[in-house]
Motif scaffolding. Sequence first.
Motif, PDB file in Angstrom:
ATOM      1  N   LYS A   1      23.979 -40.183  47.227  1.00 54.59           N
ATOM      2  CA  LYS A   1      22.781 -41.031  47.531  1.00 54.59           C
ATOM      3  C   LYS A   1      22.675 -42.206  48.542  1.00 54.59           C
ATOM      4  O   LYS A   1      21.930 -41.919  49.435  1.00 54.59           O
ATOM      5  CB  LYS A   1      22.067 -41.431  46.155  1.00 54.59           C
ATOM      6  CG  LYS A   1      20.571 -41.621  45.842  1.00 54.59           C
ATOM      7  CD  LYS A   1      20.329 -42.132  44.778  1.00 54.59           C
ATOM      8  CE  LYS A   1      20.763 -41.211  43.510  1.00 54.59           C
ATOM      9  NZ  LYS A   1      20.116 -41.866  42.335  1.00 54.59           N
ATOM     10  N   ASP A   2      23.662 -42.844  48.276  1.00 59.95           N
ATOM     11  CA  ASP A   2      23.766 -43.883  49.577  1.00 59.95           C
ATOM     12  C   ASP A   2      24.083 -43.458  50.764  1.00 59.95           C
ATOM     13  O   ASP A   2      23.526 -44.064  51.817  1.00 59.95           O
ATOM     14  CB  ASP A   2      25.089 -44.789  48.988  1.00 59.95           C
ATOM     15  CG  ASP A   2      24.903 -45.712  47.981  1.00 59.95           C
ATOM     16  OD1 ASP A   2      23.662 -45.689  47.512  1.00 59.95           O
ATOM     17  OD2 ASP A   2      25.862 -46.177  47.467  1.00 59.95           O
TER      18      ASP A   2
ATOM     19  N   ASN B   1      21.464 -43.976  54.151  1.00 61.13           N
ATOM     20  CA  ASN B   1      22.130 -44.566  55.073  1.00 61.13           C
ATOM     21  C   ASN B   1      21.389 -43.503  56.471  1.00 61.13           C
ATOM     22  O   ASN B   1      21.007 -44.165  57.406  1.00 61.13           O
ATOM     23  CB  ASN B   1      23.493 -44.533  55.224  1.00 61.13           C
ATOM     24  CG  ASN B   1      24.016 -45.370  56.478  1.00 61.13           C
ATOM     25  OD1 ASN B   1      23.684 -46.354  56.792  1.00 61.13           O
ATOM     26  ND2 ASN B   1      24.770 -44.669  57.291  1.00 61.13           N
ATOM     27  N   GLU B   2      21.481 -42.498  56.172  1.00 59.94           N
ATOM     28  CA  GLU B   2      21.278 -41.524  57.284  1.00 59.94           C
ATOM     29  C   GLU B   2      19.697 -41.778  57.444  1.00 59.94           C
ATOM     30  O   GLU B   2      19.240 -41.353  58.530  1.00 59.94           O
ATOM     31  CB  GLU B   2      21.578 -40.116  56.887  1.00 59.94           C
ATOM     32  CG  GLU B   2      23.111 -39.831  57.242  1.00 59.94           C
ATOM     33  CD  GLU B   2      23.409 -39.639  58.553  1.00 59.94           C
ATOM     34  OE1 GLU B   2      22.780 -39.033  59.557  1.00 59.94           O
ATOM     35  OE2 GLU B   2      24.064 -40.710  59.023  1.00 59.94           O
TER      36      GLU B   2
ATOM     37  N   HIS C   1      14.057 -34.168  53.074  1.00 62.06           N
ATOM     38  CA  HIS C   1      13.312 -33.638  51.722  1.00 62.06           C
ATOM     39  C   HIS C   1      14.184 -33.685  50.336  1.00 62.06           C
ATOM     40  O   HIS C   1      13.620 -33.884  49.406  1.00 62.06           O
ATOM     41  CB  HIS C   1      13.010 -31.978  51.830  1.00 62.06           C
ATOM     42  CG  HIS C   1      11.517 -32.042  52.834  1.00 62.06           C
ATOM     43  ND1 HIS C   1      10.384 -32.239  52.213  1.00 62.06           N
ATOM     44  CD2 HIS C   1      11.555 -31.576  54.154  1.00 62.06           C
ATOM     45  CE1 HIS C   1       9.657 -31.969  53.019  1.00 62.06           C
ATOM     46  NE2 HIS C   1      10.034 -31.673  54.372  1.00 62.06           N
ATOM     47  N   ARG C   2      15.314 -33.544  50.545  1.00 65.24           N
ATOM     48  CA  ARG C   2      16.386 -33.535  49.436  1.00 65.24           C
ATOM     49  C   ARG C   2      16.342 -35.096  48.914  1.00 65.24           C
ATOM     50  O   ARG C   2      16.219 -35.278  47.674  1.00 65.24           O
ATOM     51  CB  ARG C   2      17.711 -32.950  49.670  1.00 65.24           C
ATOM     52  CG  ARG C   2      17.908 -31.509  50.053  1.00 65.24           C
ATOM     53  CD  ARG C   2      19.093 -31.472  50.744  1.00 65.24           C
ATOM     54  NE  ARG C   2      19.210 -30.017  51.064  1.00 65.24           N
ATOM     55  CZ  ARG C   2      19.538 -28.848  50.408  1.00 65.24           C
ATOM     56  NH1 ARG C   2      19.628 -28.997  49.152  1.00 65.24           N
ATOM     57  NH2 ARG C   2      19.806 -27.683  50.904  1.00 65.24           N
ATOM     58  N   LEU C   3      16.280 -36.044  49.765  1.00 66.33           N
ATOM     59  CA  LEU C   3      16.434 -37.246  49.435  1.00 66.33           C
ATOM     60  C   LEU C   3      15.110 -37.915  48.752  1.00 66.33           C
ATOM     61  O   LEU C   3      14.975 -38.598  47.658  1.00 66.33           O
ATOM     62  CB  LEU C   3      16.881 -38.191  50.411  1.00 66.33           C
ATOM     63  CG  LEU C   3      16.946 -39.982  50.323  1.00 66.33           C
ATOM     64  CD1 LEU C   3      18.069 -40.093  49.239  1.00 66.33           C
ATOM     65  CD2 LEU C   3      17.384 -40.293  51.687  1.00 66.33           C
ATOM     66  N   LEU C   4      14.133 -37.167  49.209  1.00 72.91           N
ATOM     67  CA  LEU C   4      12.499 -37.452  48.796  1.00 72.91           C
ATOM     68  C   LEU C   4      12.567 -37.154  47.121  1.00 72.91           C
ATOM     69  O   LEU C   4      12.097 -37.534  46.427  1.00 72.91           O
ATOM     70  CB  LEU C   4      11.760 -36.623  49.478  1.00 72.91           C
ATOM     71  CG  LEU C   4       9.983 -37.120  49.418  1.00 72.91           C
ATOM     72  CD1 LEU C   4       9.883 -38.423  50.147  1.00 72.91           C
ATOM     73  CD2 LEU C   4       9.183 -36.247  50.273  1.00 72.91           C
ATOM     74  N   MET C   5      13.171 -36.034  46.791  1.00 71.72           N
ATOM     75  CA  MET C   5      13.222 -35.536  45.406  1.00 71.72           C
ATOM     76  C   MET C   5      14.178 -36.503  44.579  1.00 71.72           C
ATOM     77  O   MET C   5      13.976 -36.685  43.202  1.00 71.72           O
ATOM     78  CB  MET C   5      13.879 -34.174  45.377  1.00 71.72           C
ATOM     79  CG  MET C   5      13.204 -32.967  46.093  1.00 71.72           C
ATOM     80  SD  MET C   5      11.414 -32.771  45.323  1.00 71.72           S
ATOM     81  CE  MET C   5      10.542 -33.859  46.305  1.00 71.72           C
TER      82      MET C   5
END
Length: 458
Positions: free
Chosen positions: A186-187, A191-192, A216-220
Amino acid sequence: MNSSRKPLHPHSQRNLSSEIGPFIALNQEIFAELLTFVDFAEKFTIGFVEINFPPDAEILVEALKTNPECRDIQFIALNFPDANLRFLRDEIVKILPTIEAERSRGFNKKLVLIVQGLEKSIGVYGDYPPVLQDLNFVRDAYKRTVPHPILFILPDYALTRLAKFAPDFWAWQSGMFRFQTPQVTKDYAINEAQNTERIIDRLEPPEKQERIDLLHRLLMEYKPTGHQVTGENLHNYSNILHQLGLAYLSKRKPMNAKEYLEEAEKIVNEFQDPTFHAEVLNTLGDSYRQQRQFDTASAYYQKSLSISQQLQNPRGEIAALLKLGNVYLGLRQFTQATTFYQQCLEIEQQIGDRYSSARTYHNMGIVAQKLRKFKKARRNYQQALAIFIEFVDRYSQALTYHCLGALAEAEENYAEARVHLQTALEIYVEYKDEYRGAIAREALERLQVHLDGNKPPI
């Protein structure tokens, strides 16, 4: 693709075995349920595994393969990353005869298929992905042609779309396993998403899509299906929405960008960050400008400018003024465009921002050229180019060389035009900008006609 670029996903070079322990410790209960599922599953059985990031999926696959309880099971990981995939069953049927059966204690191991990468063809927007249409249509054929348990590893958004567009296939599931994302993954993704050094416009198309996929994956992670975002997560969530807007704009998909930017703009007032609010408004204006809805774009830029002026934030003012100038340039209202560019330049000079002034000089050169004030246009372009060279911004140099070439062509100085356009083309090739490279090549071909002493074709 440049092989030296930084990967957008973590764990590009790692020892999977060392990461299994922390991952399983975080997901101990759900992993135990998955082990039970694969132990009892027989023939054609469907299990869905929710994992938002590919590196964690690799850890899970390795954990299954090396777990003592699975010693009598042969796991075969199948990856289908083709965004145009339609007939999944046909592809699996082709692969099955090539799988060499493993044996344990005198018997063939039970075969369990692990399907990955399907989120590429499922997509994140639009109706009825072809792969899901077919998945639903040929559901009954799986019993006969793929008589093995299948684990589908997919992120949250892809599972949501699968349930919506392939309801019959979804209804056959015998297990649903949702794994938590480790903090290290996640971190890295956060950062990206916040990495301002990465200039999205200059990424190659596959890298742009990779970044969109990551976002999109991070949004989830911040808003799983069926949940709301609250508290301290709002800021990170709105930042991801903003980055998605920028990414879609870089692909010339303003409608997709607008969807995420409007959501970001709705929630940005729930926390006190007016500087970020101004940035979102500017980007939302860009989505309308790409659709040539200049009045709406201008309204967003003006609102952003007002916030930056209230904050006495000169860099925010520069950003909004430049975009307002671009709107009026697009409307061919050159006097108004010049006014905004001049205001922009004055602030840049006041705060000593030479790099930003290069963009302003470049755009002022375009206005002067449109007005056929060629000497003034050349002077502005040369000022811009000198600064881009000083700051070693080669890509921006190409844009200015291109304009200098067009200016020389307008002045019928064809030899000079060819030199500038050839320089621009070389940099476009270096940065793999095929779109602008094609325009430069076309201009060079047109110039060659003049240089050969022939009249251009009518």
